[in-house]
Design an enzyme around this catalytic site. Structure first.
Site, PDB file in Angstrom:
ATOM      1  N   GLU A  34     -76.379 -49.616  42.274  1.00 29.41           N
ATOM      2  CA  GLU A  34     -76.513 -48.229  42.721  1.00 29.41           C
ATOM      3  C   GLU A  34     -77.350 -47.397  41.755  1.00 29.41           C
ATOM      4  OE1 GLU A  34     -75.996 -47.164  45.532  1.00 29.41           O
ATOM      5  OE2 GLU A  34     -74.630 -48.605  46.435  1.00 29.41           O
ATOM      6  N   TYR A 117     -73.384 -39.004  45.328  1.00 32.23           N
ATOM      7  CA  TYR A 117     -73.693 -40.190  46.105  1.00 32.23           C
ATOM      8  C   TYR A 117     -73.136 -41.460  45.450  1.00 32.23           C
ATOM      9  CZ  TYR A 117     -75.851 -44.416  47.549  1.00 32.23           C
ATOM     10  OH  TYR A 117     -75.994 -45.715  47.926  1.00 32.23           O
ATOM     11  N   ASP A 135     -76.276 -40.321  51.564  1.00 30.85           N
ATOM     12  CA  ASP A 135     -77.568 -40.327  50.882  1.00 30.85           C
ATOM     13  C   ASP A 135     -78.605 -39.738  51.841  1.00 30.85           C
ATOM     14  OD1 ASP A 135     -77.928 -42.265  52.776  1.00 30.85           O
ATOM     15  OD2 ASP A 135     -79.039 -43.613  51.452  1.00 30.85           O
TER      16      ASP A 135
END
Length: 289
Positions: A34, A117, A135
Site C-alpha cells: 500500500e 486510505y 481511493d
DNA sequence: CACACGTGGTT
DNA sequence: TAACCAAGTGT
C-alpha cells in the site's frame, strides 16, 4: 443505487492475479504494497515489492536496517519520503506493537505515512474488517454510478467514508470484495480517460450512464505542475547521486547535478528538512543512517 | 484547503 | 510534444 450485488460477482470473476491477493500474503506485505501503491502504478510496484519482502519479510527486519537502506531499495519508485515513512513505520510497529502490524484503524492512522486510505486498506484487505476503503478509483465509481457525475470530487473523508460505508454489505467477505471490486472497477473499466461502459457491470444501473454521460461541468481539477526544471526534479537528481554513492558527497560534487545555485540550495535544504539527507557542507551530504 | 512531493508510461 | 495519469500524505 447499491453497487455490491453487481460489483462483487464481477470482481470474483475478473480480479487480476496480483501479489497482494495471493493466499498467505502477510499484513506486513499488504502494508508495504500500500505504501508503494500511493501514487505509483501497479506495474512498477510489483517487482520492487517482491525485492522488499524477500529482503525484509517482517517489520523487525526493516527496522534493524538504517533508513538509507530503505531509500536505496526504494530506487526510482518516486516520492522517496514514502521509503523513510515506511522505515519509521517498521520501527514503530517493532517498538509499540510487538512487531505485528495493528488491525485497528486508529492505531494504523497513528503510524507515519498512513492516512485515511492506507489505514482502511490495511484493515480491510489484511484483516478482513468491514471498513470503507476510498481511493481515487472508488470516488470515481461512486461519483458516476451513484451520483451521476462525470468526475470524482476532491477527497473528503466526511463525505467519502459514509458514502462507501453505506455500500458495504454486512457479510465480511462481501464487504471486502465490494471495497476491492470498486477499486478494481475504477482501475480497469470505470477509468478516468475513456471509460469502458460497454463492459461495465454497473452500466444498466449507473446514474451517469442513465443521464447520458454528461460532461463534467464544475471547475477543472488543477493540472499537475511541470516536472522539467522543477524543485522536484532537482531533489530527484540530488537523491539519485546520493543513493549511488557509498561515501558522503561534498557541496562541490553536488554542484554537478544542477547549475543554478539558488534552486540547488533550495532543493538541498528541503531534503535536509525532510530528513532524506543528512550532513553539512563540511562533512559532506549523505542519506540518513 | 491548496499545494508540494518523483517518476515514467500513455495519448 | 505537452499534457495527462497513476491504490495519497503531510502541512
Amino acid at each position: 443505487m447499491t453497487i455490491s450485488p453487481l460489483v462483487v460477482p464481477w470482481f470474483r470473476e475478473n480480479a487480476r492475479d496480483l501479489p497482494w491477493r495471493r493466499p498467505g500474503f502477510t499484513p506486513w506485505g499488504t502494508l508495504v504494497s500500500e505504501f508503494m501503491l500511493q501514487q505509483t502504478p501497479v506495474a512498477r510496484v510489483i517487482p520492487r515489492l517482491a525485492e522488499w519482502l524477500e529482503r525484509w519479510p517482517t517489520p523487525a527486519d526493516l527496522a534493524s536496517c538504517p533508513p538509507s537502506d530503505a531509500v536505496r531499495a526504494w530506487d526510482r519508485l518516486g516520492y522517496p519520503r514514502r521509503a523513510l515513512n515506511l522505515h519509521a513505520c517498521a520501527v514503530a510497529i517493532t517498538e509499540h506493537h510487538s512487531g505485528e502490524v495493528p488491525s485497528d484503524v486508529d492505531a494504523l492512522l497513528a503510524l507515519p505515512g498512513i492516512g485515511d486510505y492506507t489505514a482502511r486498506a490495511i484493515a480491510a484487505f489484511a484483516f478482513g474488517l468491514r471498513v470503507p476503503v476510498v481511493d481515487t478509483n472508488v470516488r470515481r465509481v461512486l461519483a458516476r454510478a451513484v451520483e451521476g457525475l462525470a468526475e470524482p470530487w476532491a477527497p473528503n473523508a466526511r463525505r467519502d467514508l459514509p458514502l462507501m460505508e453505506a455500500q458495504l454489505p454486512v457479510d465480511l467477505q462481501d464487504a471486502r470484495d465490494t471495497n476491492a471490486g470498486a477499486m478494481e472497477l475504477g482501475a480497469l473499466v470505470c477509468v478516468a480517460r475513456a471509460p469502458r461502459c460497454d463492459i461495465c457491470p454497473l452500466a444498466d444501473a449507473c446514474a451517469w450512464v442513465l443521464r447520458g454521460r454528461p460532461e463534467h461541468d464544475g471547475p477543472k481539477a488543477r493540472t499537475q505542475k511541470k516536472y522539467e526544471g522543477s524543485d522536484r526534479q532537482v531533489r530527484g537528481l540530488i537523491l539519485r547521486d546520493l543513493r549511488a554513492s557509498d561515501i558522503p558527497l561534498t557541496a562541490t560534487e553536488l554542484e554537478a547535478v544542477w547549475p543554478e545555485a539558488v534552486q540547488r540550495d533550495r532543493a538541498l535544504a528541503s531534503l535536509l528538512r525532510d530528513g532524506l539527507v543528512t550532513g553539512s557542507g563540511d562533512e559532506g551530504y549523505k542519506l540518513p543512517e
